[in-house]
Design an enzyme around this catalytic site. Structure first.
Site, PDB file in Angstrom:
ATOM      1  N   GLU A 153     -14.188  -0.353   5.789  1.00 33.12           N
ATOM      2  CA  GLU A 153     -13.934   1.109   5.254  1.00 33.12           C
ATOM      3  C   GLU A 153     -15.119   1.069   4.320  1.00 33.12           C
ATOM      4  O   GLU A 153     -15.938   0.365   3.556  1.00 33.12           O
ATOM      5  CB  GLU A 153     -12.986   1.256   4.105  1.00 33.12           C
ATOM      6  CG  GLU A 153     -12.723   2.347   3.242  1.00 33.12           C
ATOM      7  CD  GLU A 153     -11.496   2.420   2.501  1.00 33.12           C
ATOM      8  OE1 GLU A 153     -10.119   2.018   2.914  1.00 33.12           O
ATOM      9  OE2 GLU A 153     -11.401   2.747   1.072  1.00 33.12           O
TER      10      GLU A 153
ATOM     11  N   TYR B 292       0.927  -1.115   0.092  1.00 34.54           N
ATOM     12  CA  TYR B 292      -0.192  -0.070   0.092  1.00 34.54           C
ATOM     13  C   TYR B 292       0.744   1.112  -0.027  1.00 34.54           C
ATOM     14  O   TYR B 292       0.676   2.301  -0.638  1.00 34.54           O
ATOM     15  CB  TYR B 292      -0.990   0.036   1.170  1.00 34.54           C
ATOM     16  CG  TYR B 292      -1.795   1.190   1.377  1.00 34.54           C
ATOM     17  CD1 TYR B 292      -2.465   1.838   0.607  1.00 34.54           C
ATOM     18  CD2 TYR B 292      -1.322   2.032   2.393  1.00 34.54           C
ATOM     19  CE1 TYR B 292      -3.205   2.962   0.348  1.00 34.54           C
ATOM     20  CE2 TYR B 292      -2.119   3.277   2.576  1.00 34.54           C
ATOM     21  CZ  TYR B 292      -2.941   3.876   1.529  1.00 34.54           C
ATOM     22  OH  TYR B 292      -3.600   5.002   1.744  1.00 34.54           O
TER      23      TYR B 292
ATOM     24  N   ARG C  92     -11.161  13.875   0.718  1.00 30.23           N
ATOM     25  CA  ARG C  92     -12.252  13.207   1.517  1.00 30.23           C
ATOM     26  C   ARG C  92     -13.586  13.316   0.906  1.00 30.23           C
ATOM     27  O   ARG C  92     -14.245  12.184   0.865  1.00 30.23           O
ATOM     28  CB  ARG C  92     -12.639  13.707   2.892  1.00 30.23           C
ATOM     29  CG  ARG C  92     -11.332  13.731   3.778  1.00 30.23           C
ATOM     30  CD  ARG C  92     -10.834  12.353   4.200  1.00 30.23           C
ATOM     31  NE  ARG C  92      -9.797  12.390   5.292  1.00 30.23           N
ATOM     32  CZ  ARG C  92      -8.986  11.278   5.475  1.00 30.23           C
ATOM     33  NH1 ARG C  92      -9.474  10.047   4.985  1.00 30.23           N
ATOM     34  NH2 ARG C  92      -7.892  11.434   6.173  1.00 30.23           N
TER      35      ARG C  92
ATOM     36  N   ARG D 148       1.573   6.729  -6.827  1.00 31.81           N
ATOM     37  CA  ARG D 148       0.379   7.655  -7.160  1.00 31.81           C
ATOM     38  C   ARG D 148       0.900   9.142  -6.885  1.00 31.81           C
ATOM     39  O   ARG D 148       0.717   9.836  -7.735  1.00 31.81           O
ATOM     40  CB  ARG D 148      -0.739   7.259  -5.994  1.00 31.81           C
ATOM     41  CG  ARG D 148      -2.066   8.247  -6.313  1.00 31.81           C
ATOM     42  CD  ARG D 148      -2.977   7.426  -5.548  1.00 31.81           C
ATOM     43  NE  ARG D 148      -2.885   7.549  -3.872  1.00 31.81           N
ATOM     44  CZ  ARG D 148      -3.744   7.094  -3.226  1.00 31.81           C
ATOM     45  NH1 ARG D 148      -4.965   6.980  -3.603  1.00 31.81           N
ATOM     46  NH2 ARG D 148      -3.477   6.915  -2.180  1.00 31.81           N
TER      47      ARG D 148
ATOM     48  N   TYR E  91      -1.077  13.566   6.009  1.00 30.39           N
ATOM     49  CA  TYR E  91      -0.690  12.587   6.875  1.00 30.39           C
ATOM     50  C   TYR E  91       0.991  12.557   7.215  1.00 30.39           C
ATOM     51  O   TYR E  91       1.703  12.647   6.442  1.00 30.39           O
ATOM     52  CB  TYR E  91      -0.835  11.169   6.525  1.00 30.39           C
ATOM     53  CG  TYR E  91      -2.339  10.588   6.593  1.00 30.39           C
ATOM     54  CD1 TYR E  91      -3.295  11.581   7.376  1.00 30.39           C
ATOM     55  CD2 TYR E  91      -2.755   9.239   6.165  1.00 30.39           C
ATOM     56  CE1 TYR E  91      -4.595  10.807   7.524  1.00 30.39           C
ATOM     57  CE2 TYR E  91      -4.307   8.990   6.077  1.00 30.39           C
ATOM     58  CZ  TYR E  91      -4.979   9.756   6.742  1.00 30.39           C
ATOM     59  OH  TYR E  91      -6.220   9.245   6.775  1.00 30.39           O
TER      60      TYR E  91
HETATM   61  C1  3EB Z   1      -7.751   6.700   5.598  1.00 28.22           C
HETATM   62  O1  3EB Z   1      -8.846   7.440   6.052  1.00 28.22           O
HETATM   63  C2  3EB Z   1      -8.351   5.279   5.571  1.00 28.22           C
HETATM   64  O2  3EB Z   1      -5.235   5.712  -0.002  1.00 28.22           O
HETATM   65  O3  3EB Z   1      -6.748   6.278  -1.609  1.00 28.22           O
HETATM   66  C3  3EB Z   1      -9.225   5.472   2.613  1.00 28.22           C
HETATM   67  C4  3EB Z   1      -9.601   5.937   1.358  1.00 28.22           C
HETATM   68  C5  3EB Z   1      -8.212   5.279   2.875  1.00 28.22           C
HETATM   69  C6  3EB Z   1      -8.858   6.061   0.252  1.00 28.22           C
HETATM   70  C7  3EB Z   1      -6.492   5.721  -0.509  1.00 28.22           C
HETATM   71  C8  3EB Z   1      -7.107   5.334   1.786  1.00 28.22           C
HETATM   72  C9  3EB Z   1      -7.480   5.693   0.451  1.00 28.22           C
HETATM   73  O4  3EB Z   1      -6.754   7.028   5.515  1.00 28.22           O
HETATM   74  C10 3EB Z   1      -7.690   4.667   4.290  1.00 28.22           C
END
Ligand code: 3EB
Length: 321
Positions: free
Chosen positions: A312, A136, A209, A143, A196
């Site tokens: 998720e 991941y 989001r 990406r 992050y």
């Molecule tokens: C999070 O909130 C959960 O890497 O595209 C959710 C949606 C998550 C998309 C991505 C990762 C991704 O971090 C993980």
């Protein structure tokens, strides 16, 4: 709540209805089955569906035009473009992702749909290490590099997304893009994923989001895959019900931040990824009563990108403007 636009939302269709849709189809996504619709782009993802089986179908407002560009297959109808690329996993996930994303960004621009709204990522063996880093995290690096090379700011210009596992070691991504620009929305109780800290990997996950697309009379929001994350930390480790409830809170906040006055009752489609198939009924028992009875639902067994996350959930909501 029904959505005023049939063309900007996914339709979760049972297999027996697939051949009788009676109108033009942009694309059909099948999970753990084959589900080709003549004339439409078809995607088939090796993963197990929980509950009653559905295909994810995107309708076209007219007979779509189809094409291919650098390994990306696409169809478009004048407003929306659906694209997909697949790798069988013969080489490293990082360069595979970088090349695939680069091709997707180029295809979207070349066809006149430069505004990526929403991307769905299925990464084979997502939690397994490769060259010393979880797949991941290597996917995130590839990406990130593709968005950076294409001139993205890697902030509020990113599409919303989901990223989950599947069988094997390949990568399947599909996405929608529009002629018109979307508006990105973040969750006030979560750190933006693109900010992050490095403890989650050398490159932050490149997604927003939610993305809102507005038409004349109504708006649609594509909410990213959402989990039990507050700030940047996972919460409710080992507590399935707690994770589902926290995720529902996050979804509700993003929906209401995206569409003024909207609530979970305005959600028209929800897809839930569950790490352990045995948790399906427990998840559905909490989630379904929080949604409108007419909300479409699809459940999949999938690994989630952080090993402590059990669920998720992604959503599409509509609202009159
Ligand atoms: C999070 O909130 C959960 O890497 O595209 C959710 C949606 C998550 C998309 C991505 C990762 C991704 O971090 C993980």
């Amino acid at each position: 709540m029904s959505c005023p636009s049939r063309y900007l939302v996914p339709h979760y269709v049972c297999p027996s209805r697939l051949e009788h849709l009676g109108e033009a189809v942009l694309a059909a996504v099948a999970f753990g089955a084959s589900g080709a619709v003549p004339g439409a782009v078809s995607v088939s993802i090796p993963m197990r569906q929980l509950g009653s089986p559905h295909h994810e179908v995107w309708m076209a407002r007219r007979e779509p035009e189809r094409g291919a560009h650098g390994g990306v297959e696409f169809a478009h109808d004048g407003e929306l473009l659906f694209g997909t690329f697949a790798s069988n996993g013969a080489s490293d996930i990082e360069p595979v992702t970088r090349d695939a994303y680069t091709a997707a960004l180029m295809a979207a621009r070349a066809t006149g749909y430069p505004n990526l709204l929403r991307m769905w990522n299925h990464v084979g063996s997502i939690n397994v290490p490769e060259e010393g880093l979880e797949r991941y995290r290597r996917f995130c690096a590839g990406r990130y590099d593709a968005f950076a090379a294409a001139g993205y700011e890697l902030g509020s210009d990113l599409p919303s997304a989901s990223a989950v596992g599947m069988d094997g070691r390949g990568l399947i991504t599909y996405f929608i893009a529009a002629r018109a620009a979307g508006v990105q929305v973040e969750n006030p109780r979560q750190v933006s994923a693109y900010r992050y800290p490095p403890e989650y990997g050398p490159r932050s996950p490149s997604f927003s989001r939610a993305t809102v697309l507005s038409e004349d009379a109504n708006s649609v929001v594509y909410v990213a895959g959402t989990s039990s994350v507050v700030g940047h930390a996972s919460t409710n480790a080992g507590d399935l019900a707690g994770q589902v409830e926290e995720t529902i809170r996050n979804l509700e906040i993003v929906v209401s931040a995206s569409l003024p006055g909207a609530t979970l009752r305005d959600v028209v489609a929800v897809k839930t990824y569950i790490r352990h198939g045995r948790d399906f009924e427990a998840v559905a028992r909490i989630l379904t009563p929080a949604l409108s009875p007419s909300c479409q639902q699809l459940f999949l067994e999938a690994d989630i990108c952080r090993s402590e996350l059990l669920v998720e959930i992604e959503a599409v909501a509509c609202r009159a403007r």
